[in-house]
Design a protein around this motif. Structure first.
Motif, mmCIF file in Angstrom:
data_model
loop_
_atom_site.group_PDB
_atom_site.id
_atom_site.type_symbol
_atom_site.label_atom_id
_atom_site.label_comp_id
_atom_site.label_asym_id
_atom_site.label_seq_id
_atom_site.Cartn_x
_atom_site.Cartn_y
_atom_site.Cartn_z
ATOM 1 N N VAL A 124 -10.877 35.178 11.279
ATOM 2 C CA VAL A 124 -10.824 33.586 11.721
ATOM 3 C C VAL A 124 -10.105 33.279 12.953
ATOM 4 C CG1 VAL A 124 -9.629 31.376 10.743
ATOM 5 C CG2 VAL A 124 -10.513 33.032 9.098
ATOM 6 N N LEU A 125 -8.973 33.909 13.382
ATOM 7 C CA LEU A 125 -8.488 33.556 14.789
ATOM 8 C C LEU A 125 -9.474 33.666 15.784
ATOM 9 C CD1 LEU A 125 -4.726 35.008 14.369
ATOM 10 C CD2 LEU A 125 -5.472 32.560 14.833
ATOM 11 N N ARG A 126 -10.400 35.167 15.692
ATOM 12 C CA ARG A 126 -11.049 35.442 16.672
ATOM 13 C C ARG A 126 -12.273 34.382 16.821
ATOM 14 N NH1 ARG A 126 -14.978 39.821 14.550
ATOM 15 N NH2 ARG A 126 -15.357 37.898 13.424
ATOM 16 N N ASP A 127 -13.103 33.965 15.371
ATOM 17 C CA ASP A 127 -13.863 33.214 15.725
ATOM 18 C C ASP A 127 -13.572 31.714 16.227
ATOM 19 O OD1 ASP A 127 -15.804 35.213 14.896
ATOM 20 O OD2 ASP A 127 -15.761 34.616 12.755
ATOM 21 N N ARG A 128 -12.314 31.311 15.708
ATOM 22 C CA ARG A 128 -11.896 29.948 16.336
ATOM 23 C C ARG A 128 -11.616 29.991 17.828
ATOM 24 N NH1 ARG A 128 -6.925 28.155 12.019
ATOM 25 N NH2 ARG A 128 -8.419 27.511 10.340
ATOM 26 N N GLN A 129 -11.242 31.308 18.447
ATOM 27 C CA GLN A 129 -11.162 31.198 19.724
ATOM 28 C C GLN A 129 -12.384 31.495 20.381
ATOM 29 O OE1 GLN A 129 -9.083 34.732 21.272
ATOM 30 N NE2 GLN A 129 -8.933 34.089 23.166
ATOM 31 N N LEU A 130 -13.575 31.763 19.812
ATOM 32 C CA LEU A 130 -14.829 32.187 20.337
ATOM 33 C C LEU A 130 -15.466 30.725 20.471
ATOM 34 C CD1 LEU A 130 -16.019 35.313 18.879
ATOM 35 C CD2 LEU A 130 -15.040 34.974 21.151
ATOM 36 N N VAL A 131 -15.520 29.730 19.494
ATOM 37 C CA VAL A 131 -15.825 28.494 19.344
ATOM 38 C C VAL A 131 -15.259 27.604 20.603
ATOM 39 C CG1 VAL A 131 -15.802 26.357 18.094
ATOM 40 C CG2 VAL A 131 -16.475 28.441 16.842
ATOM 41 N N GLY A 132 -13.898 27.993 20.774
ATOM 42 C CA GLY A 132 -13.202 27.134 21.780
ATOM 43 C C GLY A 132 -13.918 27.474 23.357
ATOM 44 N N LEU A 133 -13.985 28.885 23.392
ATOM 45 C CA LEU A 133 -14.494 29.365 24.747
ATOM 46 C C LEU A 133 -16.206 29.081 25.063
ATOM 47 C CD1 LEU A 133 -13.194 33.026 24.404
ATOM 48 C CD2 LEU A 133 -12.213 31.340 25.702
ATOM 49 N N GLN A 134 -16.658 28.959 23.761
ATOM 50 C CA GLN A 134 -18.305 28.451 23.973
ATOM 51 C C GLN A 134 -18.245 26.825 24.311
ATOM 52 O OE1 GLN A 134 -20.617 30.337 24.396
ATOM 53 N NE2 GLN A 134 -20.306 32.176 23.184
ATOM 54 N N ARG A 135 -17.335 26.201 23.829
ATOM 55 C CA ARG A 135 -17.071 24.888 24.326
ATOM 56 C C ARG A 135 -16.908 24.476 25.561
ATOM 57 N NH1 ARG A 135 -14.550 22.623 18.706
ATOM 58 N NH2 ARG A 135 -16.316 22.706 17.193
ATOM 59 N N SER A 136 -15.923 25.313 26.042
ATOM 60 C CA SER A 136 -15.306 25.416 27.578
ATOM 61 C C SER A 136 -16.509 25.754 28.280
ATOM 62 C CB SER A 136 -14.157 26.226 27.773
ATOM 63 O OG SER A 136 -13.003 25.914 26.792
#
Length: 392
Positions: A82-94
């Motif tokens: 969950v932590l990883r995928d939340r971070q990946l969503v944020g990175l993709q949005r950036s």
């Protein structure tokens, strides 16, 4: 209690009534009595049954500990994902925000004659790809959150960054292998299962030995004849010597020995499997550590390169395509670093589970620990009673 019942007597009450008629005359007879049957010796089968049951208790305790390892590892992996995928969503949005800005910049330069339609089209293509990546990342996040709910039992809230306790991960593969082979509950469970079958052999052999039983009976009888009423009391000792039972007893012994051999082989197989699990988890941990270092270095270099390419593009020495290419490198390295860090944490917990260390107590969790001896102590000496310790 089932095994120990062999040491306790069987007590039965009996009541009977008989009415007879002969030549028109009838008579009745009623009797009531109590009988006690006590085994004095049965070829040590009761003793070995108790030992077998105790070995079974130890085996299931170890099995419970092994289940705890699996659940704790599943919980850790669900949390990390969950932590990883939340971070990946944020990175993709950036990344999408950066690419949207590049589309705007390319359009502005084209309007003043410093760019081409190709620059705009390329930037928009990258922007569209970024939007698709966000959709994919969000779908993965929903899956991870669903798996988290399945394992943990509640929806993930504000999760804190993962920090693997250093004492859970051995210093070397040799240490990890040694710890696992010495303490992993799966090995202990299999060893206790072999002990149980060892006593099973002795139980089967006990059927070939004599048995001694004592029977005591007290009967009160009442008749409507001249005999009136009378009491009978008797004590009988019976020694039974098995001579031949159609080969069944011998076959039971052979069968028990084969089961024991299978369980002993199972001990070796479990050791091999635990050793393999440790080596696989350790290899994954080393690979993840290397991946973190490589992606960190790539990210640092990519960021410096991106800054330089943007400056050169601004003075006409580079194109928008060069900027987008550098940004793709930075984005890939950022995502790779996030995934490598998650893999490192997951592999560390896998090593802890493979060595038998990943327990609630070793993590110092603020929870009520299950006492695997409480129920045993409550029921081991119960002679009678229908209620379970939980009140059922």
């Amino acid at each position: 209690p089932l095994a120990r019942s062999g040491f306790l007597p069987n007590i039965n009450g009996r009541v009977s009534g008989t009415t007879t008629s002969s030549d028109g005359r009838g008579s009745s007879r009623a009797s009531a009595g109590i009988q006690l049957d006590q085994n004095l010796f049965n070829g040590f089968r009761t003793v070995n049954s108790i030992r077998q049951a105790e070995a079974g208790v130890r085996a299931t305790r170890a099995g419970l500990a092994n289940t705890e390892l699996s659940i704790m590892r599943a919980g850790a992996i669900a949390y990390i994902n969950v932590l990883r995928d939340r971070q990946l969503v944020g990175l993709q949005r950036s990344n999408l925000s950066f690419l949207t800005e590049q589309v705007r910049a390319a359009s502005a330069r084209f309007e003043v004659g410093e760019g081409t339609r190709t620059d705009i089209a390329t930037a928009r293509a990258q922007e569209a790809a970024a939007r698709a990546s966000i959709s994919s990342a969000e779908a993965n996040l929903r899956i991870s959150e669903a798996q988290y709910r399945q394992v943990i039992g509640v929806a993930p809230g504000n999760l804190q960054p993962v920090k693997v306790p250093s004492h859970l991960v051995p210093r070397s593969l040799a240490d990890a292998r040694s710890i696992a082979l010495a303490r992993h509950p799966a090995i202990k469970a299999q060893q206790y299962a072999a002990d149980s079958e060892k006593f099973g052999v002795k139980i089967a052999e006990g059927a070939l030995l004599p048995s001694l039983d004592l029977t005591g009976a007290l009967t009160a009888t009442t008749t409507d004849t001249a005999q009136g009423s009378f009491n009978d009391a008797s004590v009988t000792a019976t020694l039974t010597i098995p001579l031949y039972a159609g080969g069944r007893n011998y076959a039971n012994v052979r069968q028990a020995k084969q089961r024991l051999s299978a369980e002993r082989i199972g001990v070796d197989q479990t050791r091999d499997q635990i050793r393999l699990n440790v080596e696989e988890a350790w290899a994954q941990l080393e690979a993840a550590r290397a991946g973190v270092s490589a992606n960190r270095a790539q990210l640092e270099a990519g960021r410096l390169a991106l800054e330089g390419v943007i400056e050169e593009r601004n003075v006409g020495q580079r194109t928008t395509l060069d900027v987008l290419s550098s940004q793709r490198t930075v984005n890939d390295a950022t995502i790779g670093l996030a995934q490598a860090r998650a893999n490192q944490s997951a592999a560390a917990f896998a090593v802890a589970a493979a060595t038998g260390r990943l327990t609630a107590r070793s993590l110092g969790l603020g929870v009520k620990y299950y006492d695997d001896r409480a129920h045993y102590e409550q029921v081991k000496d119960k002679w009678f009673g229908l209620r379970t310790p939980s009140g059922q």
